[in-house]
Design a protein around this motif. Structure first.
Motif, PDB file in Angstrom:
ATOM      1  N   SER A 115      -2.293  -3.693   1.341  1.00 50.48           N
ATOM      2  CA  SER A 115      -3.042  -3.232   0.165  1.00 50.48           C
ATOM      3  C   SER A 115      -3.135  -1.709   0.119  1.00 50.48           C
ATOM      4  CB  SER A 115      -4.450  -3.847   0.152  1.00 50.48           C
ATOM      5  OG  SER A 115      -5.211  -3.377   1.238  1.00 50.48           O
ATOM      6  N   SER A 119      -1.314   0.796  -2.906  1.00 52.64           N
ATOM      7  CA  SER A 119      -2.299   1.478  -3.761  1.00 52.64           C
ATOM      8  C   SER A 119      -1.774   2.795  -4.340  1.00 52.64           C
ATOM      9  CB  SER A 119      -3.592   1.754  -2.967  1.00 52.64           C
ATOM     10  OG  SER A 119      -3.393   2.808  -2.041  1.00 52.64           O
ATOM     11  N   GLY A 197      -7.563   4.191  -2.098  1.00 51.21           N
ATOM     12  CA  GLY A 197      -6.982   2.991  -1.474  1.00 51.21           C
ATOM     13  C   GLY A 197      -7.932   2.404  -0.441  1.00 51.21           C
TER      14      GLY A 197
END
Ligand code: 13P
Ligand code: SF4
Length: 329
Positions: A115, A119, A197
């Motif tokens: 993830s 980002s 992020g």
């Protein structure tokens, strides 16, 4: 694949070590894969590098080298194998390719993302540089090669503060983990421009849960990864990279410990520290868990899922990783 007397004999020493982490019924499924993978990697001169979040049958069963992301990048540059199988996520395989462009780098599941890495794009970094002319860019290694190509120097959780201080500047752009940026800002006088992020695994932890566990387990040591929110770091006894956390347990042998990070770490570290009791908060990284023994065997047998990048990106991105490894831990 079936368990045979030959496979049992060859894999029993591994099972003896990890029998507390894996039930026997499960082992009879893993063992034939472990046997075949370990044989094939020798025949093909392949090396298996595994991140500390891999499951115990990978971490203890087939990997030649298990570590945090900094050590994996350094090892990828040093290895003399022809093929590198990265048991980790996509950015780790890309980093291995940057460090050893002439090697065949394979990732058992190309969907194993992150993830943090997803980002931010190279274009986002170019925009940030336009808005902040002359300010150096430090990127967490959890980024794509396109982002690394726009970066002055990479860092990992093991050396983020050291890398930022090494630049001797007043201000840096620090990407993409907002929580790691906050942690670094708390440890340095350098002004940090951050990005939004987060790690989908570490952002789920909170200090209420930690304080509750402390209340129910007097004397417990709580150790956290710096991708956790600041209130979690403040509620912990120690903060460090995955390998830093493992070292803390090995050196201090606490009676009870909670590792505030991905679940598999506790399973792996328990094997080497039988006298330590682990209290396990369970957050799994769905990307790391995409890597399985059947997928490792398939990509080793068929040499599929090769990491490919154009020469220009490799050249630009490699410099930012090399600068990091020169500075070290
Ligand atoms: P480490 O560099 O500490 O191993 O962390 C990598 C990672 O992805 C943690 O979520
Ligand atoms: Fe990325 Fe978080 Fe998974 Fe690490 S644990 S690979 S930072 S999503």
């Amino acid at each position: 694949m079936q368990m045979t007397p030959e496979i049992k004999k060859a894999t029993d020493p591994i099972y003896k070590k990890i029998s507390k982490a894996i039930p026997e019924i499960e082992w009879s499924i893993h063992a034939p894969y472990i046997y075949k993978i370990n044989k094939l990697k020798k025949d093909k001169n392949a090396v298996i590098l595994a991140h500390n979040y891999q499951t115990p049958e990978i971490y203890h069963g087939v990997s030649d080298f298990s570590a945090d992301s900094l050590a994996l990048a350094i090892e990828a540059a040093k290895t003399e194998a022809d093929i590198i199988i990265m048991c980790g996520v996509h950015f780790m395989a890309e980093t291995a390719k940057l460090m050893s462009p002439e090697k065949k780098v394979l990732l058992p599941d190309m969907m194993a993302g992150c993830s943090l890495s997803s980002s931010i794009t190279g274009e986002d970094v170019r925009e940030l540089k336009k808005k902040n002319p002359g300010v150096p860019v430090v990127s967490y290694v959890n980024t794509s090669a396109d982002v690394k190509a726009e970066t002055d120097v990479c860092c990992t959780s093991a050396n983020a503060v050291k890398i930022v201080n090494s630049l001797n500047v007043k201000k840096v752009i620090f990407l993409p983990d907002d929580y790691l940026a906050k942690y670094v800002a708390s440890q340095t006088d350098v002004e940090i421009i951050s990005w939004k992020g987060t790690c989908e695994v570490h952002e789920k932890f909170n200090d209420i849960e930690i304080n509750e566990i402390r209340k129910n387990n007097p004397g417990i040591k709580v150790i956290a990864h710096p991708e956790c929110p600041p209130e979690v770091i403040n509620a912990s006894d120690f903060t460090g990279s995955t390998s830093g956390m493992i070292k803390y347990v090995k050196d201090n042998q606490p009676e009870k410990v909670m590792m505030v990070t991905e679940c598999s770490m506790s399973d792996n570290v328990q094997v080497d520290n039988p006298n330590v009791k682990f209290i396990r908060p369970c957050n799994l990284c769905p990307h790391m868990k995409r890597i399985t023994l059947p997928k490792i065997l398939d990509c080793l047998e068929n040499e599929t899922n090769e990491i490919k990048m154009n020469a220009e990106t490799i050249e630009k991105a490699r410099k930012s990783v090399e600068r990091m490894t020169e500075i070290g831990r």
